[in-house]
Design a protein around this motif. Sequence first.
Motif, PDB file in Angstrom:
ATOM      1  N   ARG A 176       0.892  -1.343  -0.169  1.00 14.92           N
ATOM      2  CA  ARG A 176      -0.049  -0.086   0.145  1.00 14.92           C
ATOM      3  C   ARG A 176       0.739   1.256  -0.070  1.00 14.92           C
ATOM      4  O   ARG A 176       0.455   2.295  -0.646  1.00 14.92           O
ATOM      5  N   SER A 177       1.907   1.308   0.969  1.00  8.21           N
ATOM      6  CA  SER A 177       2.868   2.224   0.836  1.00  8.21           C
ATOM      7  C   SER A 177       3.568   2.609  -0.697  1.00  8.21           C
ATOM      8  O   SER A 177       3.689   3.797  -1.024  1.00  8.21           O
ATOM      9  N   LYS A 178       3.706   1.509  -1.625  1.00  5.74           N
ATOM     10  CA  LYS A 178       4.148   1.860  -2.740  1.00  5.74           C
ATOM     11  C   LYS A 178       3.291   2.553  -3.970  1.00  5.74           C
ATOM     12  O   LYS A 178       3.364   3.296  -4.529  1.00  5.74           O
ATOM     13  N   LEU A 179       1.819   2.153  -3.476  1.00  2.59           N
ATOM     14  CA  LEU A 179       0.924   2.795  -4.105  1.00  2.59           C
ATOM     15  C   LEU A 179       0.788   4.153  -3.793  1.00  2.59           C
ATOM     16  O   LEU A 179       0.842   5.090  -4.667  1.00  2.59           O
ATOM     17  N   LEU A 180       0.837   4.548  -2.395  1.00  2.80           N
ATOM     18  CA  LEU A 180       0.687   5.944  -2.126  1.00  2.80           C
ATOM     19  C   LEU A 180       1.848   6.788  -2.613  1.00  2.80           C
ATOM     20  O   LEU A 180       1.933   8.056  -2.909  1.00  2.80           O
ATOM     21  N   GLU A 181       2.966   6.183  -2.467  1.00  3.22           N
ATOM     22  CA  GLU A 181       3.933   6.951  -3.342  1.00  3.22           C
ATOM     23  C   GLU A 181       4.077   7.081  -4.657  1.00  3.22           C
ATOM     24  O   GLU A 181       4.938   7.696  -5.605  1.00  3.22           O
ATOM     25  N   ASP A 240       4.614   4.764  -6.957  1.00  6.55           N
ATOM     26  CA  ASP A 240       5.880   3.856  -7.456  1.00  6.55           C
ATOM     27  C   ASP A 240       5.430   3.288  -8.677  1.00  6.55           C
ATOM     28  O   ASP A 240       4.679   2.236  -8.645  1.00  6.55           O
ATOM     29  N   SER A 241       5.801   3.497  -9.844  1.00  7.90           N
ATOM     30  CA  SER A 241       5.617   3.120 -11.133  1.00  7.90           C
ATOM     31  C   SER A 241       5.693   1.579 -11.516  1.00  7.90           C
ATOM     32  O   SER A 241       5.056   0.922 -12.009  1.00  7.90           O
ATOM     33  N   ALA A 242       6.661   1.018 -10.613  1.00 12.11           N
ATOM     34  CA  ALA A 242       7.053  -0.366 -10.462  1.00 12.11           C
ATOM     35  C   ALA A 242       5.626  -1.198  -9.919  1.00 12.11           C
ATOM     36  O   ALA A 242       5.378  -2.406 -10.098  1.00 12.11           O
ATOM     37  N   PHE A 243       4.948  -0.447  -9.096  1.00 11.20           N
ATOM     38  CA  PHE A 243       3.791  -1.010  -8.342  1.00 11.20           C
ATOM     39  C   PHE A 243       2.496  -0.479  -8.820  1.00 11.20           C
ATOM     40  O   PHE A 243       1.537  -0.375  -8.107  1.00 11.20           O
ATOM     41  N   ASP A 244       2.441  -0.230 -10.201  1.00 10.55           N
ATOM     42  CA  ASP A 244       1.287   0.347 -10.679  1.00 10.55           C
ATOM     43  C   ASP A 244       0.212  -1.008 -11.095  1.00 10.55           C
ATOM     44  O   ASP A 244       0.277  -1.268 -12.161  1.00 10.55           O
ATOM     45  N   TYR A 245      -0.406  -1.359 -10.082  1.00  8.52           N
ATOM     46  CA  TYR A 245      -1.416  -2.278 -10.194  1.00  8.52           C
ATOM     47  C   TYR A 245      -2.770  -2.032  -9.564  1.00  8.52           C
ATOM     48  O   TYR A 245      -2.693  -1.018  -8.761  1.00  8.52           O
ATOM     49  N   ALA A 246      -3.817  -2.726  -9.792  1.00 11.08           N
ATOM     50  CA  ALA A 246      -5.155  -2.244  -8.872  1.00 11.08           C
ATOM     51  C   ALA A 246      -4.981  -3.426  -7.900  1.00 11.08           C
ATOM     52  O   ALA A 246      -4.980  -4.912  -8.217  1.00 11.08           O
ATOM     53  N   PHE A 247      -4.381  -3.227  -6.584  1.00 10.27           N
ATOM     54  CA  PHE A 247      -4.465  -4.128  -5.544  1.00 10.27           C
ATOM     55  C   PHE A 247      -5.784  -4.209  -4.675  1.00 10.27           C
ATOM     56  O   PHE A 247      -6.192  -2.920  -4.160  1.00 10.27           O
ATOM     57  N   LEU A 248      -6.642  -5.060  -4.559  1.00  8.46           N
ATOM     58  CA  LEU A 248      -7.760  -5.309  -4.246  1.00  8.46           C
ATOM     59  C   LEU A 248      -7.776  -6.059  -2.731  1.00  8.46           C
ATOM     60  O   LEU A 248      -7.131  -7.086  -2.977  1.00  8.46           O
ATOM     61  N   ASP A 249      -8.682  -5.870  -1.976  1.00  2.00           N
ATOM     62  CA  ASP A 249      -9.046  -6.676  -0.900  1.00  2.00           C
ATOM     63  C   ASP A 249      -9.736  -7.826  -1.409  1.00  2.00           C
ATOM     64  O   ASP A 249     -10.802  -7.310  -1.810  1.00  2.00           O
ATOM     65  N   ALA A 250      -9.507  -8.887  -1.460  1.00  2.00           N
ATOM     66  CA  ALA A 250     -10.192 -10.090  -1.837  1.00  2.00           C
ATOM     67  C   ALA A 250     -11.526 -10.354  -1.173  1.00  2.00           C
ATOM     68  O   ALA A 250     -12.405 -10.945  -1.780  1.00  2.00           O
ATOM     69  N   ALA A 284      -5.814  -2.537   2.182  1.00  8.95           N
ATOM     70  CA  ALA A 284      -5.542  -1.905   3.339  1.00  8.95           C
ATOM     71  C   ALA A 284      -4.383  -2.867   4.017  1.00  8.95           C
ATOM     72  O   ALA A 284      -3.910  -3.626   3.653  1.00  8.95           O
ATOM     73  N   ASP A 285      -3.750  -1.865   5.183  1.00  5.70           N
ATOM     74  CA  ASP A 285      -2.450  -2.318   5.674  1.00  5.70           C
ATOM     75  C   ASP A 285      -2.990  -3.741   6.611  1.00  5.70           C
ATOM     76  O   ASP A 285      -2.014  -4.664   6.767  1.00  5.70           O
ATOM     77  N   SER A 286      -4.214  -4.057   6.881  1.00  4.44           N
ATOM     78  CA  SER A 286      -4.621  -5.362   7.327  1.00  4.44           C
ATOM     79  C   SER A 286      -4.942  -6.350   6.351  1.00  4.44           C
ATOM     80  O   SER A 286      -5.247  -7.592   6.908  1.00  4.44           O
ATOM     81  N   THR A 287      -4.950  -6.014   5.199  1.00  2.00           N
ATOM     82  CA  THR A 287      -5.347  -7.150   4.150  1.00  2.00           C
ATOM     83  C   THR A 287      -4.578  -8.274   4.089  1.00  2.00           C
ATOM     84  O   THR A 287      -3.143  -8.245   4.090  1.00  2.00           O
ATOM     85  N   THR A 288      -5.072  -9.412   4.218  1.00  2.42           N
ATOM     86  CA  THR A 288      -4.484 -10.888   4.117  1.00  2.42           C
ATOM     87  C   THR A 288      -4.512 -11.618   3.006  1.00  2.42           C
ATOM     88  O   THR A 288      -3.905 -12.405   2.512  1.00  2.42           O
TER      89      THR A 288
END
Length: 209
Positions: free
Chosen positions: A32-37, A39-49, A111-115
Amino acid sequence: MASVRTFTLPHYPDYPIHIALFKDVSNAEYLRSKLLEADSAFDYAFLDATTVSLFDHDHIISPTQLLSAAFLALHLHLTSRSKSRTPHSELVFRLHPNNNIGESYRKFGIADSTTSLIAVKLGLAPEITNESVAKHLGEHVKGESVPLGEEGQELGQWADEAKLRKIYKLEPAGGGKPKKGAVNGDGAALDPRKEMEAVILGLMTIKGS
């Protein structure tokens, strides 16, 4: 290497959708911190499943909800009508029924708590391949990669139906009277989860129109 399933949309065959699923993720805060920064290397849609699922009885029937959002994000990006910063943030935005981008991220994003995590990468450049995505995610996501079958049925394993009903403002399961099917006049009760699928897709389509 992570396990990545690549889907192709009929309308945009030149822009494949690469999807990976992880469980027992322990570094969601870092991702999540990489998204907030930005960072182009982490240009994904990261979703909580827990918020991505469309299912029939106890099984997901297809990744329809997710691929519908991907289609809308691609279409709006390619026609220069996106409302968010990147096509991947547009995908997250398109999952939500309202027009609040921040709320979309709070409800559907990592989220920070996503598993349990779903990672989506849109193939917007030739160098973005199944192999490159698998390698990058395998190196940076600390969790167990879950292989997806041909239809992506596994995407709903950690879905929280109550959470989905709250996000889309749907009645709790069993909270309303059973509705009768209109097909062939058979009078059979509609499966509440099939009905839920239709309503969610309808809300996403209306927002994307």
